[in-house]
Design a protein around this motif. Structure first.
Motif, PDB file in Angstrom:
ATOM      1  N   TYR A 156      25.776 -41.882  -6.975  1.00  0.00           N
ATOM      2  CA  TYR A 156      24.400 -42.094  -7.423  1.00  0.00           C
ATOM      3  C   TYR A 156      24.270 -43.562  -7.783  1.00  0.00           C
ATOM      4  O   TYR A 156      25.115 -44.110  -8.488  1.00  0.00           O
ATOM      5  CB  TYR A 156      24.068 -41.200  -8.617  1.00  0.00           C
ATOM      6  CG  TYR A 156      23.797 -39.771  -8.200  1.00  0.00           C
ATOM      7  CD1 TYR A 156      22.503 -39.346  -7.938  1.00  0.00           C
ATOM      8  CD2 TYR A 156      24.835 -38.865  -8.033  1.00  0.00           C
ATOM      9  CE1 TYR A 156      22.252 -38.049  -7.530  1.00  0.00           C
ATOM     10  CE2 TYR A 156      24.593 -37.566  -7.619  1.00  0.00           C
ATOM     11  CZ  TYR A 156      23.291 -37.165  -7.369  1.00  0.00           C
ATOM     12  OH  TYR A 156      23.044 -35.884  -6.953  1.00  0.00           O
ATOM     13  N   SER A 214      26.076 -30.217 -12.069  1.00  0.00           N
ATOM     14  CA  SER A 214      25.147 -29.095 -12.172  1.00  0.00           C
ATOM     15  C   SER A 214      23.739 -29.587 -11.841  1.00  0.00           C
ATOM     16  O   SER A 214      23.489 -30.791 -11.741  1.00  0.00           O
ATOM     17  CB  SER A 214      25.172 -28.513 -13.588  1.00  0.00           C
ATOM     18  OG  SER A 214      24.617 -29.446 -14.502  1.00  0.00           O
ATOM     19  N   LYS A 215      22.808 -28.664 -11.699  1.00  0.00           N
ATOM     20  CA  LYS A 215      21.422 -29.052 -11.422  1.00  0.00           C
ATOM     21  C   LYS A 215      20.846 -29.866 -12.574  1.00  0.00           C
ATOM     22  O   LYS A 215      20.067 -30.783 -12.363  1.00  0.00           O
ATOM     23  CB  LYS A 215      20.571 -27.815 -11.153  1.00  0.00           C
ATOM     24  CG  LYS A 215      20.883 -27.179  -9.824  1.00  0.00           C
ATOM     25  CD  LYS A 215      19.959 -26.032  -9.513  1.00  0.00           C
ATOM     26  CE  LYS A 215      20.343 -25.442  -8.163  1.00  0.00           C
ATOM     27  NZ  LYS A 215      19.385 -24.479  -7.676  1.00  0.00           N
ATOM     28  N   ASP A 216      21.252 -29.533 -13.798  1.00  0.00           N
ATOM     29  CA  ASP A 216      20.783 -30.299 -14.956  1.00  0.00           C
ATOM     30  C   ASP A 216      21.312 -31.730 -14.927  1.00  0.00           C
ATOM     31  O   ASP A 216      20.588 -32.665 -15.275  1.00  0.00           O
ATOM     32  CB  ASP A 216      21.206 -29.612 -16.260  1.00  0.00           C
ATOM     33  CG  ASP A 216      20.468 -28.297 -16.494  1.00  0.00           C
ATOM     34  OD1 ASP A 216      19.344 -28.148 -15.964  1.00  0.00           O
ATOM     35  OD2 ASP A 216      21.014 -27.437 -17.214  1.00  0.00           O
ATOM     36  N   ASP A 217      22.561 -31.894 -14.518  1.00  0.00           N
ATOM     37  CA  ASP A 217      23.140 -33.245 -14.394  1.00  0.00           C
ATOM     38  C   ASP A 217      22.360 -34.068 -13.372  1.00  0.00           C
ATOM     39  O   ASP A 217      22.057 -35.241 -13.601  1.00  0.00           O
ATOM     40  CB  ASP A 217      24.612 -33.174 -13.973  1.00  0.00           C
ATOM     41  CG  ASP A 217      25.507 -32.552 -15.025  1.00  0.00           C
ATOM     42  OD1 ASP A 217      25.158 -32.631 -16.221  1.00  0.00           O
ATOM     43  OD2 ASP A 217      26.554 -31.990 -14.644  1.00  0.00           O
ATOM     44  N   ILE A 218      22.030 -33.434 -12.264  1.00  0.00           N
ATOM     45  CA  ILE A 218      21.296 -34.126 -11.208  1.00  0.00           C
ATOM     46  C   ILE A 218      19.900 -34.508 -11.694  1.00  0.00           C
ATOM     47  O   ILE A 218      19.435 -35.619 -11.456  1.00  0.00           O
ATOM     48  CB  ILE A 218      21.240 -33.257  -9.933  1.00  0.00           C
ATOM     49  CG1 ILE A 218      22.653 -33.081  -9.367  1.00  0.00           C
ATOM     50  CG2 ILE A 218      20.311 -33.865  -8.892  1.00  0.00           C
ATOM     51  CD1 ILE A 218      22.765 -32.062  -8.251  1.00  0.00           C
ATOM     52  N   LYS A 219      19.240 -33.607 -12.413  1.00  0.00           N
ATOM     53  CA  LYS A 219      17.915 -33.915 -12.971  1.00  0.00           C
ATOM     54  C   LYS A 219      17.992 -35.096 -13.922  1.00  0.00           C
ATOM     55  O   LYS A 219      17.149 -35.983 -13.901  1.00  0.00           O
ATOM     56  CB  LYS A 219      17.348 -32.700 -13.715  1.00  0.00           C
ATOM     57  CG  LYS A 219      16.703 -31.674 -12.841  1.00  0.00           C
ATOM     58  CD  LYS A 219      16.087 -30.585 -13.701  1.00  0.00           C
ATOM     59  CE  LYS A 219      15.515 -29.467 -12.872  1.00  0.00           C
ATOM     60  NZ  LYS A 219      14.934 -28.400 -13.688  1.00  0.00           N
ATOM     61  N   LYS A 220      19.022 -35.108 -14.765  1.00  0.00           N
ATOM     62  CA  LYS A 220      19.189 -36.191 -15.732  1.00  0.00           C
ATOM     63  C   LYS A 220      19.400 -37.521 -15.021  1.00  0.00           C
ATOM     64  O   LYS A 220      18.816 -38.542 -15.399  1.00  0.00           O
ATOM     65  CB  LYS A 220      20.378 -35.881 -16.653  1.00  0.00           C
ATOM     66  CG  LYS A 220      20.745 -36.968 -17.620  1.00  0.00           C
ATOM     67  CD  LYS A 220      19.973 -36.820 -18.912  1.00  0.00           C
ATOM     68  CE  LYS A 220      20.539 -37.719 -19.981  1.00  0.00           C
ATOM     69  NZ  LYS A 220      19.846 -39.008 -20.047  1.00  0.00           N
ATOM     70  N   LYS A 239      18.365 -38.328 -12.041  1.00  0.00           N
ATOM     71  CA  LYS A 239      17.106 -38.720 -11.421  1.00  0.00           C
ATOM     72  C   LYS A 239      16.119 -39.243 -12.463  1.00  0.00           C
ATOM     73  O   LYS A 239      15.391 -40.202 -12.208  1.00  0.00           O
ATOM     74  CB  LYS A 239      16.509 -37.560 -10.637  1.00  0.00           C
ATOM     75  CG  LYS A 239      17.281 -37.286  -9.359  1.00  0.00           C
ATOM     76  CD  LYS A 239      16.663 -36.189  -8.538  1.00  0.00           C
ATOM     77  CE  LYS A 239      17.462 -35.979  -7.259  1.00  0.00           C
ATOM     78  NZ  LYS A 239      16.890 -34.945  -6.413  1.00  0.00           N
ATOM     79  N   GLN A 240      16.113 -38.648 -13.643  1.00  0.00           N
ATOM     80  CA  GLN A 240      15.239 -39.131 -14.719  1.00  0.00           C
ATOM     81  C   GLN A 240      15.656 -40.520 -15.170  1.00  0.00           C
ATOM     82  O   GLN A 240      14.813 -41.331 -15.564  1.00  0.00           O
ATOM     83  CB  GLN A 240      15.275 -38.171 -15.912  1.00  0.00           C
ATOM     84  CG  GLN A 240      14.525 -36.888 -15.672  1.00  0.00           C
ATOM     85  CD  GLN A 240      14.706 -35.886 -16.808  1.00  0.00           C
ATOM     86  OE1 GLN A 240      15.551 -36.065 -17.685  1.00  0.00           O
ATOM     87  NE2 GLN A 240      13.916 -34.818 -16.775  1.00  0.00           N
ATOM     88  N   LYS A 242      19.473 -42.640  -7.735  1.00  0.00           N
ATOM     89  CA  LYS A 242      19.199 -41.953  -6.480  1.00  0.00           C
ATOM     90  C   LYS A 242      20.523 -41.673  -5.792  1.00  0.00           C
ATOM     91  O   LYS A 242      21.452 -42.457  -5.885  1.00  0.00           O
ATOM     92  CB  LYS A 242      18.327 -42.812  -5.567  1.00  0.00           C
ATOM     93  CG  LYS A 242      16.938 -43.017  -6.113  1.00  0.00           C
ATOM     94  CD  LYS A 242      16.078 -43.778  -5.153  1.00  0.00           C
ATOM     95  CE  LYS A 242      14.694 -43.940  -5.768  1.00  0.00           C
ATOM     96  NZ  LYS A 242      13.774 -44.585  -4.858  1.00  0.00           N
ATOM     97  N   ARG A 243      20.569 -40.554  -5.104  1.00  0.00           N
ATOM     98  CA  ARG A 243      21.807 -40.170  -4.440  1.00  0.00           C
ATOM     99  C   ARG A 243      22.019 -41.036  -3.208  1.00  0.00           C
ATOM    100  O   ARG A 243      21.131 -41.220  -2.394  1.00  0.00           O
ATOM    101  CB  ARG A 243      21.762 -38.705  -4.043  1.00  0.00           C
ATOM    102  CG  ARG A 243      23.061 -38.246  -3.440  1.00  0.00           C
ATOM    103  CD  ARG A 243      23.138 -36.760  -3.350  1.00  0.00           C
ATOM    104  NE  ARG A 243      24.439 -36.406  -2.828  1.00  0.00           N
ATOM    105  CZ  ARG A 243      24.648 -35.433  -1.976  1.00  0.00           C
ATOM    106  NH1 ARG A 243      23.656 -34.676  -1.589  1.00  0.00           N
ATOM    107  NH2 ARG A 243      25.860 -35.186  -1.546  1.00  0.00           N
TER     108      ARG A 243
END
Length: 88
Positions: free
Chosen positions: A7, A22-28, A30-31, A35-36
């Motif tokens: 990222y 996790s999905k929460d890690d990815i959301k964090k 992105k916030q 970007k990946r």
């Protein structure tokens, strides 16, 4: 072997084992503006994944340098031909 993902945000890069995110890690991420990176690498460790990314980047830069040199040569040839046609 584990798959590693990157990222990036400006000059900062974070690397994670894909299975550990996790999905929460990815959301964090992105916030936070990360970007990946479009590539992921299979490696034994984070350092090996970083080395593979660096090698891939070097290969791409070498290819781009060769392409740029070819385009410059073609452009120069066209200019010389145009000058010769104009003079003769």
């Amino acid at each position: 072997m584990e798959k590693y993902v990157f990222y990036v945000k400006d000059e900062a890069t974070k690397i994670f084992a894909r299975s550990a995110l996790s999905k929460d890690d990815i959301k964090k991420l992105k916030q936070d503006g990360f970007k990946r990176y479009p590539l992921e690498f299979e490696a034994e460790s984070k350092q090996e994944a970083i080395d593979k990314l660096n090698e891939n980047t070097r290969d791409n830069m070498d290819s781009l340098g060769g392409f740029s040199a070819t385009i410059a040569f073609i452009a120069l040839t066209v200019v010389i031909m145009a000058v010769l046609v104009y003079l003769f």
